[in-house]
Motif scaffolding. Sequence first.
Motif, PDB file in Angstrom:
ATOM      1  N   GLU A 199       9.361  23.642 -90.773  1.00 50.19           N
ATOM      2  CA  GLU A 199      10.331  23.069 -89.837  1.00 50.19           C
ATOM      3  C   GLU A 199      10.408  21.556 -90.005  1.00 50.19           C
ATOM      4  O   GLU A 199      11.498  20.974 -90.084  1.00 50.19           O
ATOM      5  CB  GLU A 199       9.906  23.414 -88.405  1.00 50.19           C
ATOM      6  N   TYR A 200       9.237  20.933 -90.132  1.00 46.59           N
ATOM      7  CA  TYR A 200       9.217  19.483 -90.320  1.00 46.59           C
ATOM      8  C   TYR A 200       9.879  19.090 -91.631  1.00 46.59           C
ATOM      9  O   TYR A 200      10.705  18.181 -91.690  1.00 46.59           O
ATOM     10  CB  TYR A 200       7.779  18.952 -90.255  1.00 46.59           C
ATOM     11  N   TRP A 201       9.505  19.807 -92.712  1.00 50.16           N
ATOM     12  CA  TRP A 201      10.114  19.513 -94.018  1.00 50.16           C
ATOM     13  C   TRP A 201      11.629  19.615 -93.926  1.00 50.16           C
ATOM     14  O   TRP A 201      12.357  18.811 -94.497  1.00 50.16           O
ATOM     15  CB  TRP A 201       9.631  20.518 -95.078  1.00 50.16           C
ATOM     16  N   ASP A 202      12.084  20.636 -93.203  1.00 47.32           N
ATOM     17  CA  ASP A 202      13.523  20.878 -93.094  1.00 47.32           C
ATOM     18  C   ASP A 202      14.191  19.763 -92.290  1.00 47.32           C
ATOM     19  O   ASP A 202      15.159  19.140 -92.724  1.00 47.32           O
ATOM     20  CB  ASP A 202      13.736  22.239 -92.425  1.00 47.32           C
ATOM     21  N   GLU A 203      13.618  19.481 -91.124  1.00 46.67           N
ATOM     22  CA  GLU A 203      14.285  18.549 -90.222  1.00 46.67           C
ATOM     23  C   GLU A 203      14.186  17.100 -90.683  1.00 46.67           C
ATOM     24  O   GLU A 203      15.035  16.282 -90.357  1.00 46.67           O
ATOM     25  CB  GLU A 203      13.745  18.738 -88.804  1.00 46.67           C
ATOM     26  N   SER A 204      13.128  16.795 -91.454  1.00 47.53           N
ATOM     27  CA  SER A 204      12.993  15.412 -91.933  1.00 47.53           C
ATOM     28  C   SER A 204      13.551  15.266 -93.344  1.00 47.53           C
ATOM     29  O   SER A 204      13.384  14.221 -93.967  1.00 47.53           O
ATOM     30  CB  SER A 204      11.506  15.019 -91.924  1.00 47.53           C
ATOM     31  N   PHE A 205      14.199  16.321 -93.854  1.00 47.50           N
ATOM     32  CA  PHE A 205      14.627  16.301 -95.259  1.00 47.50           C
ATOM     33  C   PHE A 205      15.654  15.199 -95.518  1.00 47.50           C
ATOM     34  O   PHE A 205      16.637  15.065 -94.800  1.00 47.50           O
ATOM     35  CB  PHE A 205      15.214  17.660 -95.660  1.00 47.50           C
ATOM     36  N   ASP A 206      15.382  14.418 -96.549  1.00 47.54           N
ATOM     37  CA  ASP A 206      16.295  13.355 -96.946  1.00 47.54           C
ATOM     38  C   ASP A 206      16.579  13.571 -98.432  1.00 47.54           C
ATOM     39  O   ASP A 206      15.681  13.480 -99.270  1.00 47.54           O
ATOM     40  CB  ASP A 206      15.615  11.996 -96.721  1.00 47.54           C
ATOM     41  N   VAL A 207      17.822  13.857 -98.752  1.00 52.73           N
ATOM     42  CA  VAL A 207      18.144  14.303-100.103  1.00 52.73           C
ATOM     43  C   VAL A 207      17.756  13.268-101.164  1.00 52.73           C
ATOM     44  O   VAL A 207      17.438  13.629-102.293  1.00 52.73           O
ATOM     45  CB  VAL A 207      19.640  14.704-100.206  1.00 52.73           C
ATOM     46  N   SER A 208      17.710  11.992-100.784  1.00 53.96           N
ATOM     47  CA  SER A 208      17.415  10.990-101.814  1.00 53.96           C
ATOM     48  C   SER A 208      15.923  10.707-101.950  1.00 53.96           C
ATOM     49  O   SER A 208      15.484  10.235-102.988  1.00 53.96           O
ATOM     50  CB  SER A 208      18.168   9.696-101.531  1.00 53.96           C
ATOM     51  N   THR A 209      15.143  10.984-100.917  1.00 53.65           N
ATOM     52  CA  THR A 209      13.718  10.629-101.015  1.00 53.65           C
ATOM     53  C   THR A 209      12.773  11.822-100.945  1.00 53.65           C
ATOM     54  O   THR A 209      11.643  11.747-101.430  1.00 53.65           O
ATOM     55  CB  THR A 209      13.310   9.652 -99.890  1.00 53.65           C
ATOM     56  N   SER A 210      13.198  12.931-100.348  1.00 53.34           N
ATOM     57  CA  SER A 210      12.259  14.049-100.174  1.00 53.34           C
ATOM     58  C   SER A 210      12.064  14.810-101.474  1.00 53.34           C
ATOM     59  O   SER A 210      12.985  14.940-102.280  1.00 53.34           O
ATOM     60  CB  SER A 210      12.791  15.028 -99.123  1.00 53.34           C
ATOM     61  N   SER A 211      10.878  15.348-101.634  1.00 52.44           N
ATOM     62  CA  SER A 211      10.622  16.233-102.769  1.00 52.44           C
ATOM     63  C   SER A 211      11.406  17.524-102.575  1.00 52.44           C
ATOM     64  O   SER A 211      11.605  17.994-101.457  1.00 52.44           O
ATOM     65  CB  SER A 211       9.132  16.562-102.848  1.00 52.44           C
ATOM     66  N   LYS A 212      11.870  18.090-103.675  1.00 52.82           N
ATOM     67  CA  LYS A 212      12.674  19.315-103.577  1.00 52.82           C
ATOM     68  C   LYS A 212      11.886  20.558-103.949  1.00 52.82           C
ATOM     69  O   LYS A 212      12.454  21.628-104.116  1.00 52.82           O
ATOM     70  CB  LYS A 212      13.931  19.177-104.432  1.00 52.82           C
ATOM     71  N   ILE A 213      10.564  20.397-104.063  1.00 55.14           N
ATOM     72  CA  ILE A 213       9.728  21.546-104.432  1.00 55.14           C
ATOM     73  C   ILE A 213       8.728  21.802-103.319  1.00 55.14           C
ATOM     74  O   ILE A 213       7.978  20.908-102.923  1.00 55.14           O
ATOM     75  CB  ILE A 213       8.984  21.272-105.738  1.00 55.14           C
ATOM     76  N   LYS A 214       8.748  23.023-102.802  1.00 58.49           N
ATOM     77  CA  LYS A 214       7.847  23.363-101.701  1.00 58.49           C
ATOM     78  C   LYS A 214       7.013  24.571-102.102  1.00 58.49           C
ATOM     79  O   LYS A 214       7.556  25.569-102.592  1.00 58.49           O
ATOM     80  CB  LYS A 214       8.660  23.719-100.442  1.00 58.49           C
ATOM     81  N   LEU A 215       5.716  24.458-101.888  1.00 60.70           N
ATOM     82  CA  LEU A 215       4.811  25.564-102.208  1.00 60.70           C
ATOM     83  C   LEU A 215       4.082  26.015-100.946  1.00 60.70           C
ATOM     84  O   LEU A 215       3.725  25.188-100.102  1.00 60.70           O
ATOM     85  CB  LEU A 215       3.777  25.137-103.249  1.00 60.70           C
ATOM     86  N   ILE A 216       3.870  27.303-100.853  1.00 62.02           N
ATOM     87  CA  ILE A 216       3.230  27.863 -99.655  1.00 62.02           C
ATOM     88  C   ILE A 216       2.150  28.857-100.073  1.00 62.02           C
ATOM     89  O   ILE A 216       2.385  29.710-100.922  1.00 62.02           O
ATOM     90  CB  ILE A 216       4.267  28.619 -98.784  1.00 62.02           C
ATOM     91  N   ALA A 243       5.990  30.907-103.053  1.00 59.94           N
ATOM     92  CA  ALA A 243       4.948  31.200-102.077  1.00 59.94           C
ATOM     93  C   ALA A 243       4.095  32.377-102.509  1.00 59.94           C
ATOM     94  O   ALA A 243       4.580  33.314-103.136  1.00 59.94           O
ATOM     95  CB  ALA A 243       5.574  31.500-100.712  1.00 59.94           C
ATOM     96  N   ILE A 244       2.820  32.286-102.159  1.00 64.82           N
ATOM     97  CA  ILE A 244       1.939  33.462-102.219  1.00 64.82           C
ATOM     98  C   ILE A 244       1.758  33.954-100.792  1.00 64.82           C
ATOM     99  O   ILE A 244       1.415  33.187 -99.908  1.00 64.82           O
ATOM    100  CB  ILE A 244       0.545  33.104-102.770  1.00 64.82           C
TER     101      ILE A 244
END
Lengths: 687, 687
Positions: A199-216, A243-244
Amino acid sequence: MINKTLFSPSGIVVVGGSENISKPGGKIVKNIVDGGYTGNLFVINPGRDMVQGVASFSSAKELPGDVDLAILAITAHQCPAAVRELAELRNTRAFIVISAGFSEEGEEGALLENELRDAVNSLGGTLIGPNCIGVITPVYNGVFTSPVPRLNPAGCDFVSGSGATAVFILESALPKGLTFSSIITVGNSAQTGIEEVLEYWDESFDVSTSSKIKLIYVENIQKPDKLLKHATSLINKGCRIAAIKSGVTDAGQRATSSHTGAMASADSAVEALFRKAGIVRCFGREELTTVASVFMYNELRGKNLVIITQAGGPGVMLTDALSDGGLNIPALEGADHDRILKMLNPGSSASNPIDILATGTAEQLGKVIDYCDNEMDEVDGMIIIFGSTGLTTVYDAFDMIHEKMQNCRKPVFPILPSISSARSEVEEFLAKGHINFPDEVVLGKALTSVHNTPKPAGENVYMEGIDITEIRRIVETAMDGFQEPGVVGRLLKAAGIPIVEEGVAATRRGALRIARRIGYPVALKVIGPVHKSDVGGVTLNIKTEAHLNAEYRRMRKIKGVNAVLVQKMQSGMELFIGAKYEPRFGHVVLCGLGGIFVEALGDHSHGLAPLTFDEARSMIRSLKSYPIIQGIRGTEGVNEDLFAEIIVRLSTLLRYATEIKEIDLNPLLGNQDYIRVVDARMLIEKT
Amino acid sequence: MINKTLFSPSGIVVVGGSENISKPGGKIVKNIVDGGYTGNLFVINPGRDMVQGVASFSSAKELPGDVDLAILAITAHQCPAAVRELAELRNTRAFIVISAGFSEEGEEGALLENELRDAVNSLGGTLIGPNCIGVITPVYNGVFTSPVPRLNPAGCDFVSGSGATAVFILESALPKGLTFSSIITVGNSAQTGIEEVLEYWDESFDVSTSSKIKLIYVENIQKPDKLLKHATSLINKGCRIAAIKSGVTDAGQRATSSHTGAMASADSAVEALFRKAGIVRCFGREELTTVASVFMYNELRGKNLVIITQAGGPGVMLTDALSDGGLNIPALEGADHDRILKMLNPGSSASNPIDILATGTAEQLGKVIDYCDNEMDEVDGMIIIFGSTGLTTVYDAFDMIHEKMQNCRKPVFPILPSISSARSEVEEFLAKGHINFPDEVVLGKALTSVHNTPKPAGENVYMEGIDITEIRRIVETAMDGFQEPGVVGRLLKAAGIPIVEEGVAATRRGALRIARRIGYPVALKVIGPVHKSDVGGVTLNIKTEAHLNAEYRRMRKIKGVNAVLVQKMQSGMELFIGAKYEPRFGHVVLCGLGGIFVEALGDHSHGLAPLTFDEARSMIRSLKSYPIIQGIRGTEGVNEDLFAEIIVRLSTLLRYATEIKEIDLNPLLGNQDYIRVVDARMLIEKT
């Protein structure tokens, strides 16, 4: 409730920091110092002025000023008070509690954990843990474990439900050169779980600065809706998620339960959730870090790949792996083939794999890559296999690959197998920010599992011709238990699902009237608390009134029978749609061919309600028996769109009627013109 | 024709050895010197007295005495003369030719290669290559490539059809700690191919000194019979064999062909061959070296494993992988559970996986391993997962694992994930001769693929009730092409394969006579060069003479029809058995349920003729539709033994009639009492 200060605190205090780096409290101070944290760093450790060169104080009161983030490495029962003190005196709003001794150790610990969580919640603060290994961000290394990976704002954001497993995943990531942007281990998830991090990754997502790879890494999905919502949203914003979720098999689920203490969810629900969200599912650490490595490169636009190799064997094995997973290695012919061949030494092959031989030079490699990038529109990406025979160094070839990777429009994946004999060349290559795939088959499998993961499903619920008011009215007035055909029929009708023409009769005359209306031949089935085929309660193909009269009389004498169902005889191919309510996840919907296909071969596919038409079609097409649905051996098959529509309508019905715990439409009979439900079983439980 | 001097020569001469270690001739001298070869080492290099500290001579004549082995690194056209000279003057009988420029470069090179081979053959000598990277044995490092692996008499014997691929396989073996006993790359296989190396391994096998692990990388199986014979024999002598045969998919086969210049074999034949021999098939380098690592440990006696782990997550993922592949991780209950739990810290779990927690000690680990080894008869092996959190070293735990691995009766597999943060501990562990599996899922898959490979099939050909003389007589008198029902029927009868009662008639009266004999109802089918269902040439369920008369008349008017087949109507489940002759391999036999199961679902299994009953039964049981054969939904199913018998009989028939290029028994109809062939199609080609 994650706040930004967790990720970039201007000051950190380690409560319980010490000189002993064999203990978490000591090691975490060392890691923060070694990581070059540039903010204000303090320790609280009564009786010491200095810990590992860091100013130490006896309590929060003594600290020289406010501190954004506190990392707690003290005994469990000291934690709530420490939180309150820091919040009050030093305005601290982010807490990472690495201490153990909470809910994982029993009831007393659980109470303490609640106290801790309430304390942080009442401040509107963030709590990570307790019982976790900590957090790493580009700003600080807040973990007490090793290894600490290379950090990079474009590297992976990684959340793990298990600290030890996170450590071992990093061990697997390191030799590949995989970099990370942030790592969060949630421990007991007292306040912040996997889903809140998403939720945090989603809501704080900034297309120019956020990483676009998420692992779970997750062992227990507590809030599937939240996970689905934010994973879908992140992917729609341009992210890629792998994700695993461990505990796949029965034995694995038993192992998860004994390990996490929580009931495992049916794996079909997990699988359906991941597909719906567009998450690439992995089953091991090596696989996860390889898929993550694939994510570090640009996405393939299509499925045509060219392999450029210096050795035949690995080229063939890679071709097998890719082709097996549905990617193409198209044969090169004609002008392209001839032009490439001209660039190479005698004996080379340009048919794809392009084999430039062990004697192939860096320059030749560069030319071939350029040709594939610029001249061949139908090619979507290149895979380079280049090793060392041990005779000479391969810096020039690796430099060429590096240069081409930076300049090519299409993705270039490097397979550099010579991790021992060209160790320093590989290390130099990785130091330029690249990732190496040492094994071609492992890369091939990762590429295909990324390729075979669908995009997130649309979120629109199909509502056309579905009468929600009527559905709710029927469900609310229904009794708990298995429902009578009349109720089932009305519910299906309200959802616009076609059922065979039928009627319920409690008198002989009524039965005759229904048969006259729908037309002979008809089938007669008993209604009542009996298992109809066990009591001889089904007669098919009744063609005359006399026969109907006789059968009606016979059936009404069967004990427990209180009415009969008169159905028009229906022909067509047997199909099956079912659903089961999975706590927290909602309904997992299954479909397949009926009869032996689902019973003996177990051939079914599944999805999570509500389903879109695309999802339903993909379910149908992933059946092994799909060719039969399409029609083989001169049979007409079944109308795929109608089948998909019924699956979609049922899924909408279920979304508005979660009291339906089980439903089986089995069989439906159909052809190219119609599909109708012939028999249905439905269990309603309102508690 | 491999002779022993190839493996332990008392003297070696490198023809073309030089100072330049960037060239094969220089690097191979360096590798032999660095490897500590203790025999007489010479170089032939005109104009130099010394090369890299090794005495150099201008020709064979100048050499100070006889030399067992010559390694040639000179231009191709110099090779035949060099061989002859060394043989004559220095009694050399083993030659490794690393020079390229032979058959791989065209016709001229092929002639040179023949000359070279003939020269060595006429001496009764051994020729490895040309165009190979060389040979490594415990006595000398005769390759020009890096890396050179750790050598160990109990390590792997490895033969590779590709030099570059062998080098990359060693790259994958090295970090695991995998050791080798010998490595042979066969290059162009002018005299010695993969199969001859297997033959040598087999015939020179000494149970007390030979390595029991054999690895193969092969792109083209030239002599499947030889491979089958020696692989089977080696496995029966106690060896374990794993192999990669690349070129599995259509695209992969195209890639192999373009790379090796040889026609690829159907992969089903390869698969069948490997299963028959008991070879564990691998599809990539990582997989091959992991399976080889599993081979370094004792074989599992059964399929029950206990996982002892320090971290929950990897334990769950491993449980999933093992369980998915058919191995058991039985839940521990009762006294065993309670006793183990007592050995551990609070919060541990003893339910299998046994989770000793990150705080678990080496001593606890040892106690649990001992308990599983000594007290639990139902446990066949243990897998230990032990990593480092980075707080302390783990020498003590690894020492404990080392000690237990040496003393336990049951195999103990170590998973040590901390290859970075416990690098020196892992290295010390490997130096003791162990192998590490850094990823639990990769190990899990390797263990299950070893577990799921059958033992070699017996070699007896089933002959009971099979009339070989009659079979040969029929085949020899048959014309090429598709055979008429009469011929097919006689052949099947000669093999003891039951066919439905039938007869061929060219007159109406004849047809009536047959029908009277076999009894109504009957089916009538046209015979002749027509496709019978296309011309309306099949009528089923004829119950009266009048109907038979009418149908006979109608059919005889169809153009091309020259007789009719009268068959008793047969009921039962549709089955299918087919076979296709695969050049070099022999017949690949397929079986399955008939109709849509084989046509639409492609559900069939295959084996290589001749087949044993065990193989036939394993083919039947590996069908996805096996539950239907067993009987479901109240159906009686089909007699499995009868089905297996027909498969076996057909495979014997084919073994004695290789002129049969294709045969399809489709359908056979059967139940618990009988199975009979109803329709058969057979192609004979004698050229």
